[in-house]
Scaffold this motif. Structure first.
Motif, mmCIF file in Angstrom:
data_model
loop_
_atom_site.group_PDB
_atom_site.id
_atom_site.type_symbol
_atom_site.label_atom_id
_atom_site.label_comp_id
_atom_site.label_asym_id
_atom_site.label_seq_id
_atom_site.Cartn_x
_atom_site.Cartn_y
_atom_site.Cartn_z
ATOM 1 N N TYR A 243 0.807 -1.149 0.052
ATOM 2 C CA TYR A 243 0.045 -0.059 -0.018
ATOM 3 C C TYR A 243 0.937 1.210 0.112
ATOM 4 C CZ TYR A 243 -3.632 -3.041 1.415
ATOM 5 O OH TYR A 243 -4.794 -4.179 1.578
ATOM 6 N N ALA A 244 0.739 2.270 -0.922
ATOM 7 C CA ALA A 244 1.472 3.480 -0.964
ATOM 8 C C ALA A 244 0.545 4.715 -0.966
ATOM 9 C CB ALA A 244 2.194 3.514 -2.139
ATOM 10 N N PHE A 245 0.984 5.700 -0.068
ATOM 11 C CA PHE A 245 0.144 6.783 0.127
ATOM 12 C C PHE A 245 1.044 8.099 -0.156
ATOM 13 C CE2 PHE A 245 -1.369 3.637 3.241
ATOM 14 C CZ PHE A 245 -2.888 3.836 3.111
ATOM 15 N N ASP A 246 0.326 9.170 -0.671
ATOM 16 C CA ASP A 246 0.795 10.629 -0.776
ATOM 17 C C ASP A 246 -0.166 11.303 -1.270
ATOM 18 O OD1 ASP A 246 4.233 11.192 -1.661
ATOM 19 O OD2 ASP A 246 2.734 12.885 -1.799
ATOM 20 N N ILE A 247 -0.251 12.612 -0.481
ATOM 21 C CA ILE A 247 -0.991 13.786 -0.730
ATOM 22 C C ILE A 247 -1.243 14.203 -2.261
ATOM 23 C CG2 ILE A 247 -1.339 14.060 1.615
ATOM 24 C CD1 ILE A 247 0.319 16.743 1.003
ATOM 25 N N GLN A 248 -0.076 14.047 -2.800
ATOM 26 C CA GLN A 248 0.243 14.659 -4.044
ATOM 27 C C GLN A 248 -0.420 13.881 -5.357
ATOM 28 O OE1 GLN A 248 3.377 17.698 -4.399
ATOM 29 N NE2 GLN A 248 4.160 16.739 -2.623
ATOM 30 N N LYS A 249 -1.208 14.450 -6.144
ATOM 31 C CA LYS A 249 -1.441 13.523 -7.340
ATOM 32 C C LYS A 249 -0.323 13.176 -8.295
ATOM 33 C CE LYS A 249 -4.685 13.708 -11.155
ATOM 34 N NZ LYS A 249 -5.645 14.454 -11.855
ATOM 35 N N THR A 250 0.639 14.176 -8.344
ATOM 36 C CA THR A 250 1.873 14.103 -9.281
ATOM 37 C C THR A 250 2.583 12.882 -8.519
ATOM 38 O OG1 THR A 250 1.939 16.202 -9.600
ATOM 39 C CG2 THR A 250 3.906 15.065 -9.934
#
Length: 188
Positions: free
Chosen positions: A50-57
């Motif tokens: 599972y990977a998370f990031d707030i940025q769409k890029t």
């Protein structure tokens, strides 16, 4: 091949000993996908990352990187903050990786923050199975400041030593606020 002492590669060498084929892991800060790709390689065909990031890029870069490496089917990507990971991950994990700071090559004004980072670490600890490991690459300095670093270190220092082992490393002879590699191991 020579050894690399870049913080992420240093942490990868330590963390891989805790992951076996079929495991589930979390990349709490996907960024450009380096840690996600590493974890996908470690968990093998039957594992999940599972990977998370707030940025769409960041999510787009990670998705492209995983497709090129042939690992996209092993991953689940979320455009969400790591402080929300417990809402998305419902199974125990072998490893949780954090790279605090800002997206390499991205806007330095968009960076991890003390409050959400401490909460992300707390949630990651709840997901971590016994004998599992968390890796934290903590950066500080002019762009990221010291508040996050101090908040994380204060939180980790207060952990119950019967349940958690916290190992703090440092690049002792490097100038200009070198990053801190930190490992948190859930004891059996």
């Amino acid at each position: 091949m020579g050894r690399s002492y870049q913080i992420t590669e240093y942490c990868h060498r330590f963390v891989k000993e805790y992951i076996t084929e079929g495991d589930c892991c979390v990349d709490a800060t996907a960024g450009n996908g380096g840690d996600t790709e590493f974890l996908c390689r470690c968990v093998g065909r039957t594992g999940k990352v599972y990977a998370f990031d707030i940025q769409k890029t960041a999510i787009e870069h990670t998705r492209m990187r995983l497709k090129e490496a042939g690992y996209i089917e092993r991953s689940v990507l979320f455009q969400a903050g790591h402080e929300q990971m417990a809402s998305y991950v419902e199974e125990e994990v072998s490893a949780v990786l954090f790279n605090f700071g800002y997206l390499p090559g991205g806007d330095h004004r968009i960076a991890t923050r003390a409050k959400t980072s401490v909460e992300g670490v707390r949630q990651g600890m709840e997901l971590l199975k016994k004998g599992g490991i968390m890796s934290l690459c903590i950066y500080s300095g002019k762009d990221t400041g010291y508040e996050e670093k101090e908040a994380l270190l204060n939180f980790l220092k207060r952990l119950d030593s019967k349940k958690w082992l916290v190992i703090l490393n440092c690049y002792y002879n490097r100038e200009n606020n070198p990053p801190l590699p930190v490992f948190v191991i859930r004891l059996k």
